[in-house]
Write a protein that holds these residues in place. Structure first.
Motif, short mmCIF file in Angstrom:
data_model
loop_
_atom_site.label_atom_id
_atom_site.label_comp_id
_atom_site.label_asym_id
_atom_site.label_seq_id
_atom_site.Cartn_x
_atom_site.Cartn_y
_atom_site.Cartn_z
N MET A 1 -25.37 76.28 12.95
CA MET A 1 -24.77 75.57 11.82
C MET A 1 -23.94 74.39 12.35
O MET A 1 -23.10 74.56 13.24
CB MET A 1 -23.87 76.51 11.01
N SER A 2 -24.18 73.19 11.79
CA SER A 2 -23.46 72.00 12.22
C SER A 2 -22.00 72.07 11.78
O SER A 2 -21.63 72.86 10.92
CB SER A 2 -24.12 70.75 11.63
N ARG A 3 -21.17 71.19 12.37
CA ARG A 3 -19.77 71.16 11.99
C ARG A 3 -19.61 70.75 10.53
O ARG A 3 -18.71 71.22 9.84
CB ARG A 3 -19.01 70.20 12.92
N ARG A 4 -20.49 69.85 10.07
CA ARG A 4 -20.44 69.46 8.66
C ARG A 4 -20.78 70.64 7.77
O ARG A 4 -20.15 70.85 6.73
CB ARG A 4 -21.40 68.30 8.41
N GLY A 5 -21.79 71.41 8.16
CA GLY A 5 -22.15 72.59 7.38
C GLY A 5 -21.04 73.62 7.38
O GLY A 5 -20.78 74.28 6.36
N VAL A 112 -14.72 81.04 11.00
CA VAL A 112 -14.66 80.49 9.65
C VAL A 112 -15.25 81.46 8.64
O VAL A 112 -14.69 81.68 7.56
CB VAL A 112 -15.40 79.14 9.59
N VAL A 113 -16.36 82.08 9.00
CA VAL A 113 -16.99 83.05 8.09
C VAL A 113 -16.05 84.21 7.82
O VAL A 113 -15.91 84.67 6.67
CB VAL A 113 -18.32 83.57 8.70
N LEU A 335 -22.71 88.85 12.15
CA LEU A 335 -23.50 87.78 11.54
C LEU A 335 -23.81 86.73 12.61
O LEU A 335 -23.18 85.68 12.67
CB LEU A 335 -22.75 87.18 10.36
N THR A 336 -24.78 87.03 13.43
CA THR A 336 -25.04 86.21 14.61
C THR A 336 -25.84 84.95 14.30
O THR A 336 -25.90 84.04 15.12
CB THR A 336 -25.81 87.04 15.65
N ILE A 342 -24.47 82.90 5.76
CA ILE A 342 -24.51 82.37 4.40
C ILE A 342 -24.87 83.47 3.40
O ILE A 342 -24.28 83.57 2.32
CB ILE A 342 -25.52 81.20 4.31
N ALA A 343 -25.82 84.32 3.78
CA ALA A 343 -26.21 85.42 2.89
C ALA A 343 -25.06 86.39 2.68
O ALA A 343 -24.83 86.87 1.56
CB ALA A 343 -27.42 86.15 3.48
N ALA A 344 -24.31 86.67 3.75
CA ALA A 344 -23.19 87.61 3.63
C ALA A 344 -22.09 87.05 2.74
O ALA A 344 -21.52 87.76 1.90
CB ALA A 344 -22.63 87.92 5.02
#
Length: 492
Positions: A1-5, A112-113, A335-336, A342-344
């Motif tokens: 995942m990018s920093r923007r994402g 972050v997640v 969540l590797t 995103i799903a979680a």
């Protein structure tokens, strides 16, 4: 995942968490409750010069949140928003601490997640994080501060972190003994991991004494009442049973608090519960070194739950507050891949939304008195008392404190259990024993000194029928307003 994402995920998570909290406040369950009224009235007393260490009638539960809310009450008045704002800010700050902890035990993306999961899930804690219930926000923030400092000290010992750790431990002790749920396993792991940290004990101890100074002074003045916890209700083994079958699934968002209904039905709930349990077992078996302090906290947690005299309560998962951020961090650790993350997050948001929907659809009542749900709207009672020029009313705990708070002390509600009601000189009194007048007997004794005092009951409750005949014989008049029965004294 990018920093923007990643930034996008964080912003969406922040917005979703705010949305869920606004939603929770707009539900009937979002109405002010008596516990919050007590906090608000204590905050008001602080503005008048009192310096309480704990809440009335107990030797635990520090008053940091009441002191923090005092400037807001001074500026905006005695309102629910004034006292709730502090709690929301403390939970938001705790989400930041979860992110910081995640940077030490996970990578940037999963940190972050973890913070997003903690901030948005589950519905119960979205609701709880808007309630001024005394010390749950402060204990959460301080427990996470302790965990973060432990992780920093495991990497590098500095005097600053030793002092901050001691200060957090002292303030945490004052806030709530529940901080031990996180502090003791984390400290044990730290000593095992870096024994050289023990050389810094003078810094930790001296700072801890400073942080715990209110706790120490309060106990010196009151015969060490913090060391005498409340009496356990029920069998001790029931505590673990409550944890497994009720409060843990409630905390995970798959079972509704207060109603015990499973989201999606029992079969779906059992399956999700089993999957989550299996995921934890896998993390435990793999024993990744960076997750060791988190896993230790969860493994030891049932011991604390077992010995606590308060965990007989199974209607809501309030005593799992401090392990929720640990659950979020452990979930994020699994969540590797970005798609899984995103799903979680989407599933967690769906669980929270579904929980809030079901709380409203099923009319779940978080607070009950006299055997029935407490009506959310107290305005009919206040209007009736004012229109009949009555300044005092006897009522149950869940009604009396709200009368005092919501009227800004222009009306006084006296908490009453009607243990031995009696009539004297055409006036009815609840007859509560002097040693059983609740957390603060001031208002009860004040009401006893006045002749013209109303009696307020919740319609359909089991207390009014036992007092009705006595009130009628004394000449009281019954009015029904909103969800309440209000008995007015003769001449009112």
């Amino acid at each position: 995942m990018s920093r923007r994402g990643l930034l996008g995920l964080a912003l969406v998570g922040v917005a979703a968490g705010i949305g869920f909290r606004v939603w929770a406040l707009l539900l009937p369950q979002g109405a002010l409750d008596a516990d919050e009224a007590v906090v608000g009235l204590m905050t008001r007393s602080i503005l008048h010069g009192t310096l309480p260490v704990f809440f009335p009638g107990q030797g635990y539960g520090g008053t940091q949140e009441a002191f923090l809310a005092a400037p807001l009450v001074a500026a905006f008045g005695l309102k629910a928003a004034s006292i709730r704002a502090v709690v929301v800010v403390l939970w938001a700050a705790s989400a930041v601490l979860v992110w910081r902890i995640g940077l030490h035990v996970l990578d940037e993306r999963r940190a972050v997640v973890a913070a997003v999961l903690f901030w948005i899930w589950p519905a119960y804690f979205d609701w709880k994080s808007t309630r001024a219930h005394g010390f749950y926000g402060s204990e959460l923030f301080l427990a996470l501060a302790i965990l973060l400092l432990v992780l920093r000290l495991a990497e590098r010992v500095t005097r600053r972190d030793l002092v901050l750790l001691g200060l957090s431990l002292g303030l945490g002790l004052w806030s709530s003994p529940q901080v031990a749920i996180v502090a003791l396993p984390a400290l044990g792991w730290l000593v095992w991991r870096r024994r050289s940290v023990l050389y810094g004990w003078p810094f930790v101890l001296s700072a801890a004494v400073v942080g715990a100074l209110p706790w120490l002074l309060g106990n010196l003045r009151h015969d060490w009442y913090s060391l005498h916890p409340g009496r356990n209700e029920g069998a001790w083994t029931a505590h673990l049973h409550n944890l497994v079958v009720a409060t843990l699934p409630q905390a995970l968002g798959i079972r509704l608090p207060w109603s015990f209904e499973w989201l999606g039905g029992a079969i779906v709930g059992y399956l999700v519960y089993a999957v989550l349990a299996a995921g934890f077992v896998m993390l435990l078996v793999r024993r990744r070194a960076e997750l060791a302090p988190l896993l230790l906290i969860v493994v030891v947690f049932p011991v604390f739950y077992f010995v606590s005299p308060y965990t007989w309560l199974q209607s809501e998962p309030r005593y799992l507050t401090l392990v929720m951020p640990v659950f979020a961090l452990l979930a994020a650790a699994a969540l590797t891949r970005p798609a899984l993350a995103i799903a979680a997050v989407a599933c967690a948001a769906a669980l929270s939304a579904a929980g809030l929907v079901e709380l409203e659809r099923q009319h779940v009542a978080p607070f009950r008195t006299e055997g029935v749900a407490v009506p959310a709207n107290l305005t009919p009672v206040l209007d009736t008392l004012r229109s009949h020029h009555l300044g005092y009313a006897f009522a149950s705990y869940w009604v009396a404190w709200r009368i005092t708070f919501e009227s800004d002390l222009h009306l006084v509600g006296a908490k009453s259990s009607y243990a031995h009601p009696f009539a004297r000189d055409r006036r009815v009194y609840p007859g509560d024993p002097p040693n059983d007048l609740g957390i603060d007997p001031t208002y009860y004794r004040e009401a006893e000194r006045h002749r013209d005092v109303a009696h307020v009951f919740v319609l359909g409750g089991d207390v009014e029928p036992h007092v009705r005949a006595l009130l009628r014989r004394a000449g009281y008049r019954r009015l029904v307003s909103g969800g309440f029965a209000i008995w007015l004294p003769p001449g009112a």
